[in-house]
Design a protein around this motif. Structure first.
Motif, PDB file in Angstrom:
ATOM      1  N   ASN A 272      44.049  93.579   2.925  1.00  0.00           N
ATOM      2  CA  ASN A 272      42.826  92.986   3.466  1.00  0.00           C
ATOM      3  C   ASN A 272      43.745  91.680   4.322  1.00  0.00           C
ATOM      4  N   SER A 273      43.822  92.134   5.610  1.00  0.00           N
ATOM      5  CA  SER A 273      44.225  90.895   6.428  1.00  0.00           C
ATOM      6  C   SER A 273      43.787  91.554   7.677  1.00  0.00           C
ATOM      7  N   PRO A 274      43.209  90.430   8.361  1.00  0.00           N
ATOM      8  CA  PRO A 274      42.815  90.539   9.938  1.00  0.00           C
ATOM      9  C   PRO A 274      43.784  90.770  10.896  1.00  0.00           C
ATOM     10  N   LEU A 275      44.904  90.575  10.451  1.00  0.00           N
ATOM     11  CA  LEU A 275      45.986  90.856  11.530  1.00  0.00           C
ATOM     12  C   LEU A 275      46.779  92.398  11.393  1.00  0.00           C
ATOM     13  N   MET A 276      46.136  93.361  10.429  1.00  0.00           N
ATOM     14  CA  MET A 276      46.544  94.666  10.290  1.00  0.00           C
ATOM     15  C   MET A 276      46.215  95.246  11.768  1.00  0.00           C
ATOM     16  N   GLY A 277      47.288  95.838  12.104  1.00  0.00           N
ATOM     17  CA  GLY A 277      47.119  96.838  13.393  1.00  0.00           C
ATOM     18  C   GLY A 277      47.488  95.954  14.625  1.00  0.00           C
ATOM     19  N   LYS A 278      47.673  94.546  14.286  1.00  0.00           N
ATOM     20  CA  LYS A 278      47.905  93.689  15.564  1.00  0.00           C
ATOM     21  C   LYS A 278      49.298  93.392  16.003  1.00  0.00           C
ATOM     22  N   THR A 279      49.438  93.138  17.306  1.00  0.00           N
ATOM     23  CA  THR A 279      51.166  92.805  17.572  1.00  0.00           C
ATOM     24  C   THR A 279      51.354  91.612  17.372  1.00  0.00           C
ATOM     25  N   LEU A 280      52.339  90.990  16.631  1.00  0.00           N
ATOM     26  CA  LEU A 280      52.786  89.791  16.238  1.00  0.00           C
ATOM     27  C   LEU A 280      54.159  89.275  16.669  1.00  0.00           C
ATOM     28  N   THR A 281      54.302  88.167  16.986  1.00  0.00           N
ATOM     29  CA  THR A 281      55.545  87.672  17.417  1.00  0.00           C
ATOM     30  C   THR A 281      56.274  86.723  16.276  1.00  0.00           C
ATOM     31  N   GLY A 282      57.357  87.030  16.321  1.00  0.00           N
ATOM     32  CA  GLY A 282      58.313  86.440  15.275  1.00  0.00           C
ATOM     33  C   GLY A 282      58.512  87.492  13.884  1.00  0.00           C
ATOM     34  N   LYS A 283      59.754  87.776  13.722  1.00  0.00           N
ATOM     35  CA  LYS A 283      60.091  88.840  13.077  1.00  0.00           C
ATOM     36  C   LYS A 283      61.214  88.586  12.011  1.00  0.00           C
ATOM     37  N   VAL A 284      60.879  88.739  10.536  1.00  0.00           N
ATOM     38  CA  VAL A 284      62.210  88.513   9.786  1.00  0.00           C
ATOM     39  C   VAL A 284      62.950  89.591   9.940  1.00  0.00           C
ATOM     40  N   GLU A 285      64.107  89.333   9.883  1.00  0.00           N
ATOM     41  CA  GLU A 285      65.362  90.436  10.137  1.00  0.00           C
ATOM     42  C   GLU A 285      66.095  90.340   8.792  1.00  0.00           C
ATOM     43  N   LEU A 286      66.395  89.402   7.873  1.00  0.00           N
ATOM     44  CA  LEU A 286      67.358  89.412   6.723  1.00  0.00           C
ATOM     45  C   LEU A 286      66.780  88.312   5.949  1.00  0.00           C
ATOM     46  N   VAL A 287      67.041  88.526   4.708  1.00  0.00           N
ATOM     47  CA  VAL A 287      66.834  87.437   3.698  1.00  0.00           C
ATOM     48  C   VAL A 287      67.926  87.525   2.736  1.00  0.00           C
ATOM     49  N   TYR A 288      68.391  86.532   2.035  1.00  0.00           N
ATOM     50  CA  TYR A 288      69.452  86.279   1.242  1.00  0.00           C
ATOM     51  C   TYR A 288      69.279  85.498   0.241  1.00  0.00           C
ATOM     52  N   ASN A 289      69.470  86.056  -1.035  1.00  0.00           N
ATOM     53  CA  ASN A 289      69.282  85.167  -2.274  1.00  0.00           C
ATOM     54  C   ASN A 289      69.911  85.769  -3.251  1.00  0.00           C
ATOM     55  N   ASN A 290      70.298  84.989  -4.590  1.00  0.00           N
ATOM     56  CA  ASN A 290      70.560  85.494  -5.712  1.00  0.00           C
ATOM     57  C   ASN A 290      71.779  86.717  -5.707  1.00  0.00           C
ATOM     58  N   ASN A 291      72.480  86.286  -4.593  1.00  0.00           N
ATOM     59  CA  ASN A 291      73.799  87.343  -4.282  1.00  0.00           C
ATOM     60  C   ASN A 291      73.181  88.768  -3.847  1.00  0.00           C
ATOM     61  N   GLN A 292      71.895  88.903  -3.297  1.00  0.00           N
ATOM     62  CA  GLN A 292      71.342  90.053  -2.787  1.00  0.00           C
ATOM     63  C   GLN A 292      70.921  89.570  -1.345  1.00  0.00           C
ATOM     64  N   PHE A 293      70.891  90.819  -0.534  1.00  0.00           N
ATOM     65  CA  PHE A 293      70.169  90.560   0.699  1.00  0.00           C
ATOM     66  C   PHE A 293      69.586  92.061   1.092  1.00  0.00           C
ATOM     67  N   GLN A 294      68.529  91.530   1.859  1.00  0.00           N
ATOM     68  CA  GLN A 294      67.860  92.651   2.433  1.00  0.00           C
ATOM     69  C   GLN A 294      67.693  92.471   4.060  1.00  0.00           C
ATOM     70  N   LYS A 295      68.020  93.546   4.585  1.00  0.00           N
ATOM     71  CA  LYS A 295      67.810  93.470   5.971  1.00  0.00           C
ATOM     72  C   LYS A 295      66.792  94.602   6.463  1.00  0.00           C
ATOM     73  N   TYR A 296      66.129  93.958   7.566  1.00  0.00           N
ATOM     74  CA  TYR A 296      64.976  94.730   8.053  1.00  0.00           C
ATOM     75  C   TYR A 296      65.092  95.115   9.734  1.00  0.00           C
ATOM     76  N   GLU A 297      64.534  95.965  10.214  1.00  0.00           N
ATOM     77  CA  GLU A 297      64.768  96.495  11.529  1.00  0.00           C
ATOM     78  C   GLU A 297      64.805  95.495  12.680  1.00  0.00           C
ATOM     79  N   GLN A 298      65.914  95.395  13.072  1.00  0.00           N
ATOM     80  CA  GLN A 298      65.947  94.515  14.312  1.00  0.00           C
ATOM     81  C   GLN A 298      65.373  94.683  15.499  1.00  0.00           C
TER      82      GLN A 298
END
Length: 421
Positions: free
Chosen positions: A395-421
C-alpha cells in the motif's frame, strides 16, 4: 565482516570527516581506518562509491510492525528487510498489535524475535491498557524489560487527567511519552484536511485546530510536570509555531514529521486514491512549507517513516472505508531528497536526533567506533515495484514510480547488506 569503501563522501555532523571524501575500512564490525588511498587487504569486500554518501544508519521513531498477531500485514522479518532496503539500521516499533504491547512479556517477545538481525528493533510500549486511554499499562515493567518509550500509536488520548497522571508516573523512571496530536471531538469522523479541497471532494474535513488544540494541551501538561514529551507526526503550520514557542520557553518537547508530509499535499486526493489516505491527513502547501522550515530551523527534531502496512482488502476499496496509512520504509530517503534536504540534514533528522530522543547510542563515522552506517547514492534513479518491495504489504502511492535516491549498502552488528548499484 570486513569491508573497504573507496572514495566515499562522509555525511555525519558529529565526525571530523564530515563532508570530506575518503576511504573507510571496517574490520570485525568496527571502523579501523578513515584515510585517503587505502590499499585492499586479503578477504576484504570492496565497495566503489561512484558518487555515493556514507551516513550513520537511519533510525525510525514511528514504525508499525504487525508482529505479534497481525503478521499478515508485516512481520519482523519482512519489516526489517524493508528497513534495510531503506537504509534503516534501527526501528522503534509501535505497540498497536494483537495482543497490544502493554507488559514485559510482549516487550521480551519482540526483543527475542529480533535477535541477531542487522536491524536493531526497539519496542515502544503502550501508554494505556488496550490503547483505550483509561488505565495505565505496565510502564515501569516494560521499561525494565527494554521498552524505549511509550505510545498509543495513532490513537489520541482524550482524557487530559490520564495523560497528566501518565506523565507524572513516567517521570519516576525517565520514561518518555510519545503522543499523537488529535482532538477527537473536533476531528470527528472526517478523513481529509479541512480546506476548499475537502468541499470539492464532498467529504468532511479535519481542521488544523484538531491537531493544534492537542499540541497545546500536551505543552501545558509537560510544562506543569516539567516532564519530557514527544509529539508524533505533526502536520500543520500552527503545530510548528506552537512547538517552536514551547522550545523557546524551555519546555522539554521534541517532535517528528512523517516524510510524506514534506512532499505530498491534499491536491493528490482528487482521484480518491486510497493510498494517499493517511493520518493525520495530507495538508495544504502552506503547512508543507512550514514543516520544511521547521525541520531546517530545529523546531522539528526528526523525520519518521510512519510505516503502516495493510493487506490489499483494507486499501483497495472506496476511500471513505479504506484504512489509514502507507508503507514507507523504502521511500523515506527519496522523499527527503525530493523535499530538498541535504546530506547533513538527512543525517541529523534521520540518524542522530531520533536516537538522541530515545537516549540511544548514536553511531559516528570515526576510527574505532562500532560500524553502523548506510551508503546511498543521492542521484541514482530506480523504480519501486513489486520485485524490489521488501514489505509484506504494497500500500504505497509510489509503487511503480521512478524515484531518485538509492540505498546501496547498510552495515550494522558486524553484518552488511549490499544492493544493486
Amino acid at each position: 565482516m570486513n569491508l573497504l569503501i573507496k572514495g566515499i563522501t562522509i555525511a555525519d555532523p558529529n565526525s571530523e570527516f564530515n563532508q570530506q571524501t575518503a576511504d573507510v575500512r571496517v574490520e570485525q564490525g568496527k571502523i579501523s581506518a578513515i584515510e585517503k588511498n587505502l590499499l585492499p587487504l586479503k578477504n576484504e569486500a570492496i565497495f566503489e562509491s561512484n558518487g555515493a554518501v556514507l551516513s550513520p544508519g537511519f533510525f525510525d521513531l514511528n514504525c508499525m510492525i504487525g508482529d505479534p498477531g497481525l503478521e499478515t500485514k508485516e512481520d519482523i522479518q519482512t519489516g526489517t528487510a524493508a528497513a534495510k532496503a531503506g537504509g534503516f539500521t534501527g526501528l522503534a516499533v509501535l505497540p498497536n498489535t494483537k495482543p497490544v504491547v502493554q507488559s514485559k512479556g510482549e516487550v521480551e517477545y519482540i526483543l527475542n524475535r529480533a535477535k541477531n538481525n542487522l536491524v536493531d528493533v526497539f519496542p515502544i510500549g503502550a501508554i494505556s491498557h488496550d490503547l483505550e486511554g483509561k488505565e495505565l499499562a505496565e510502564l515501569f515493567d516494560m521499561k525494565n524489560a527494554g521498552a524505549v518509550a511509550f505510545s498509543d500509536g495513532s490513537k489520541a488520548i482524550s482524557d487530559d487527567g490520564f495523560v497528566s497522571r501518565a506523565l507524572q508516573y513516567s517521570l519516576g523512571f525517565d520514561g518518555l511519552l510519545m503522543l499523537y496530536p488529535e482532538n477527537k471531538s473536533i476531528a470527528g469522523k472526517a478523513q481529509v484536511n479541512e480546506s476548499k479541497n475537502n468541499v470539492l471532494l464532498g467529504m468532511k474535513g479535519v481542521p488544523a485546530l484538531a491537531e493544534e488544540m492537542q499540541v497545546s494541551r500536551d505543552i501545558f501538561l509537560a510544562t506543569y510536570h516539567n516532564a519530557p514529551i514527544h509529539i508524533s507526526n505533526i502536520s500543520t503550520l500552527g503545530s510548528v509555531a506552537l512547538i517552536k514557542k514551547a522550545k523557546k520557553d524551555g519546555v522539554k518537547i521534541t517532535c517528528d514529521v512523517a516524510a510524506h508530509q514534506l512532499v505530498f499535499t491534499e491536491d493528490l486526493l482528487n482521484d480518491f486514491d486510497s493510498n494517499y489516505k493517511v493520518k493525520p491527513p495530507l495538508r495544504g502547501k502552506s503547512d508543507q512549507k512550514a514543516l520544511l522550515a521547521g525541520l531546517k530551523d530545529g523546531t522539528i527534531d526528526a523525520v519518521s517513516s510512519q510505516h503502516r502496512p495493510h493487506e490489499i482488502e483494507f486499501k483497495d476499496v472506496e476511500f471513505e472505508i479504506a484504512a489509514y496509512g502507507i508503507i514507507a520504509l523504502q521511500t523515506v530517503l527519496p522523499l527527503l531528497l525530493q523535499a530538498g534536504l541535504d546530506s547533513n540534514l538527512i543525517a541529523e533528522k534521520l540518524s542522530i536526533n531520533p536516537r538522541s530522543i530515545l537516549n540511544l547510542t548514536i553511531p559516528k563515522i570515526k576510527k574505532g567506533e562500532v560500524a553502523n552506517f548506510v551508503i546511498y547514492n543521492p542521484t541514482k534513479k530506480w523504480e519501486y515495484n513489486a520485485t524490489n518491495n521488501a514489505s509484506k504489504s504494497s500500500n504505497s502511492p509510489l509503487m511503480g514510480k521512478t524515484l531518485t535516491g538509492k540505498v546501496e549498502l547498510v552495515y550494522n552488528n558486524n553484518q552488511f547488506q549490499k544492493y544493486e548499484q
